[in-house]
Design a protein around this motif. Structure first.
Motif, PDB file in Angstrom:
ATOM      1  N   ILE A 105      29.494  25.334  53.045  1.00 63.77           N
ATOM      2  CA  ILE A 105      30.838  24.769  52.988  1.00 63.77           C
ATOM      3  C   ILE A 105      30.996  23.848  51.836  1.00 63.77           C
TER       4      ILE A 105
ATOM      5  N   PRO B 253      29.790  17.641  54.164  1.00 66.59           N
ATOM      6  CA  PRO B 253      30.952  18.128  53.795  1.00 66.59           C
ATOM      7  C   PRO B 253      32.025  17.868  54.426  1.00 66.59           C
ATOM      8  N   GLN B 254      33.071  17.633  53.666  1.00 69.03           N
ATOM      9  CA  GLN B 254      34.422  17.575  54.382  1.00 69.03           C
ATOM     10  C   GLN B 254      34.976  19.058  54.749  1.00 69.03           C
ATOM     11  N   VAL B 255      35.199  18.978  55.942  1.00 68.37           N
ATOM     12  CA  VAL B 255      35.494  20.450  56.285  1.00 68.37           C
ATOM     13  C   VAL B 255      36.963  20.665  56.049  1.00 68.37           C
ATOM     14  N   ASN B 256      37.310  20.815  54.843  1.00 64.14           N
ATOM     15  CA  ASN B 256      38.573  20.819  54.495  1.00 64.14           C
ATOM     16  C   ASN B 256      39.225  22.319  54.260  1.00 64.14           C
ATOM     17  N   LEU B 257      38.245  23.304  54.849  1.00 65.83           N
ATOM     18  CA  LEU B 257      38.768  24.665  54.772  1.00 65.83           C
ATOM     19  C   LEU B 257      39.593  25.048  56.024  1.00 65.83           C
ATOM     20  N   ASP B 258      40.402  25.919  55.701  1.00 58.69           N
ATOM     21  CA  ASP B 258      41.411  26.354  57.088  1.00 58.69           C
ATOM     22  C   ASP B 258      40.497  27.239  57.915  1.00 58.69           C
TER      23      ASP B 258
END
Lengths: 477, 185
Positions: free
Chosen positions: B171, B108-113
């Motif tokens: 995620i 997964p792209q870790v595009n969470l803050d």
């Protein structure tokens, strides 16, 4: 690789994670840290106190060991001090030091062979405490008293330490032994310090008898040897003389009274000279030439000190002294309300100017007084001595408030105070009960610190002053 | 203020210096403690305990190292002790060794803050959460983790693999639902 990338991304994200804690957290931390500091300080103080007490006790104990050349005699009270031998269930009083008129020598041996039980023997001896009789093969007698005549008992190879010399008098399988010297008692009417020795009589594997006797230290004099149970005993024929070879003595010192430090900025010209150095607090401008506020005057507080003192005779009249003591000096000032501030820029305690509250400034010091003590005159039977010297102190804690003349606020800052203080002290002490069992001195004491409280600011010209009553209890004569 | 001077003043137990040090590092350290606990209140407790240790043992700090890293280590150790001592967490700190490690193809792209990621990590069971924090974020090895938690390095590895698998799944789901929410708007 994929795994590492994921972790790297996570690490980067997490490194910037910041959350603002609640204000109470810092307050709680401050409280816990302060408590911990206090605990450490108490432990250090307690440790020091224990060290001093242990040192003092050792000093008092070992001082008797240094007196090897002091002969010890036995003095007998009428009908007192007998040593009994117990064999099996049969008690045989084997040795009895009998009183003799005019303090003449008498040390006789009696062998009694009647078959009485231990208990009967105990009952027969009117000095014995019945409660000490143990029913299972052991009998402990406490025949306590003073042997009347001047008898010095010594081993053939050693002339002195008589209390130990009663050891190992063997007779009919029993062993009579004694602890070397147990205790230095107070001076008796005839001026002789007494020592108490415990004599132990045992029949191996069966019974034992403990019979303490009182021995008094005298000057070694002309001796005569006699034999008791094949044991040589040296007998002192001369009148007793006291010798005191103890060089160092120990005393407990306690003082209580009033203390003051002077008014500091209450003197306006002084404030004008010093306000620039009064320390910075938020909102103040120390360099400006605005109006100058003055703090309240400082009032007298209570003070006390407690510690130990060593003294050494240097002449018949004089002693040198050195000690270690804790001093608490307090004063009072008037302040306004307390101002609570949590900013990192502020000092920890702030008070406004005013006279709503009375704030107690406390200074804790550890002091090392060094001086001399000299007898100045006698007041009846009591000696009056002058005790004076220099006191080097270390101020280890204080909650005293300083004053900022520009902001007109009080703040606490321990760092402005001088930590090492040199002062002078003097006391006139009257020695009450000088020949009794508990000699102690009491009298007025004055202390003045030559070093000011602080090198700058409000207390730059203030000095610790103490006036009170000192009580000094001598542990050794 | 110069860090060396700050440390010196803290060693002398100057309240001003202690407060400065606290104000500087507290937000970051609360973030660290937050990742190990399940509530902000617990995280504050851990941080408080940690800072008390910092102030009482700051004379042990070797000034050649980075002060932040030293404080962070103290916080992590304090958090671990807290988890072991606290009943609520201790019950969940059971580590079982499973021979089969779950493997995922998800990337997964870790595009969470940071906050969102931290929240997801905190959703993990306490054992997984602890090992994941120690390995993936603090950079401890499995051997070190084993020593810290009193488990074998194999157990640490298997626990980490399961934690990582769960987290990647979450995620992925969280990211797609987030995207859908944005698309819906």
């Amino acid at each position: 690789m994929q795994e590492n990338e994921f972790e790297k991304k996570l690490q980067q994200k997490m490194e910037v994670l910041q959350l603002q804690p609640a204000d109470e957290v810092w307050q709680k931390i401050q409280i816990v840290v302060a408590k911990s500091k206090e605990r450490k300080r108490r432990f250090a103080f307690f440790f020091l106190l224990c060290l001093l007490l242990t040192g003092g006790l050792l000093l008092t104990d070992t001082s008797s060991l240094f007196n090897h050349k002091t002969a010890v005699s036995l003095k007998e009270q009428p009908g007192a001090a007998r040593v009994e031998q117990v064999l099996g269930t049969h008690t045989k009083p084997t040795e009895q030091l009998q009183p003799e008129p005019n303090n003449q020598l008498s040390a006789q041996e009696k062998i009694i062979t009647d078959n009485t039980t231990a208990e009967t023997a105990v009952k027969q001896n009117n000095l014995v405490n019945k409660n000490t009789v143990s029913p299972v093969g052991t009998v402990k007698l406490k025949a306590k008293g003073r042997v009347g005549s001047n008898v010095t008992m010594a081993a053939p190879d050693e002339e002195n330490t008589a209390a130990a010399d009663i050891v190992e008098v063997k007779k009919q399988g029993a062993i009579i032994s004694a602890d070397p010297v147990i205790e230095l008692k107070n001076e008796q009417d005839n001026g002789i310090p007494e020592k108490q020795a415990t004599v132990l009589v045992t029949a191996p594997g069966k019974n034992e008898v403990t019979a303490p006797v009182i021995a008094a230290a005298i000057a070694p004099g002309e001796k005569e040897c006699i034999e008791i149970n094949n044991k040589k005993v040296a007998v002192d024929k001369n009148p007793m003389k006291t010798i005191n070879k103890k060089n160092w003595g120990l005393a407990l010192v306690f003082s209580a009274g009033g203390s003051a430090t002077g008014n500091g900025y209450a003197n306006k010209s002084l404030a004008a000279d010093n306000y620039g150095n009064a320390g910075n607090i938020p909102g103040s401008n120390p360099g400006s030439s605005g109006n100058i506020s003055l703090p309240s005057s400082t009032r007298t507080g209570i003070a006390f000190s407690a510690g130990v003192k060593l003294f050494r005779n240097v002449s018949a009249r004089s002693k040198i002294t050195a000690g270690l003591q804790y001093q608490l000096i307090t004063t009072f000032i008037n302040t306004g309300e307390r101002i609570y501030a949590s900013s990192a820029q502020t000092r920890d305690v702030l008070f406004s100017q005013g006279s709503i509250k009375s704030y107690n400034n406390r200074y804790h010091l550890i002091s090392l007084p060094v001086g001399f003590s000299t007898r100045i005159f006698n007041l009846g039977k009591n000696e009056v001595t002058l005790d004076a010297g220099v006191v080097i102190s270390r101020m280890f804690n204080s909650n005293a408030l300083n004053f900022n003349t520009v902001a007109g606020m009080y703040y606490s800052d321990r760092s402005v105070f001088n930590k090492t203080i040199v002062g002078l002290s003097a006391a006139a002490l009257i020695n009450l009960n000088p020949t009794g069992k508990t000699p102690f001195c009491i009298g007025p004491e004055f202390y003045y610190s030559a070093t000011p409280l602080a090198s700058s600011g409000m207390y730059a010209t203030s000095h610790y002053r103490f006036f009170g009553i000192r009580l000094q209890k001598n542990l050794t004569k | 203020m110069d860090q060396r001077q700050l440390v010196k003043d803290c060693i002398r137990q100057k309240p001003l210096a202690q407060e400065q040090l606290y104000r500087h590092y507290a937000p970051l350290m609360l973030g660290v403690c937050y990742r190990y606990t399940k509530s902000l209140h617990d995280a504050e407790d851990v941080m408080q305990e940690g800072f008390v240790k910092v102030f009482l043992h700051i004379n042990d700090y070797n000034s050649t190292g980075e002060l932040g890293a030293w404080i962070r280590r103290i916080m992590v150790n304090t958090a671990l002790n807290y988890l072991k001592k606290n009943k609520k967490y201790r019950a969940e700190m059971v580590f079982t060794d499973t021979p089969l490690h779950p493997v995922t193809d998800l990337n997964p792209q870790v595009n969470l803050d940071a906050k969102e990621l931290a929240e997801l990590i905190r959703q993990l069971p306490t054992g997984f959460q602890t090992i994941f924090n120690l390995y993936a974020i603090e950079g401890y090895t499995h051997v070190e983790i084993g020593q810290l938690l009193g488990i074998s390095d194999g157990t640490s590895k298997s626990q980490y693999a399961r934690a990582r698998y769960l987290l990647m799944e979450w995620i992925g789901k969280y990211s797609s639902s987030k995207q859908q929410r944005y698309a819906g708007k």
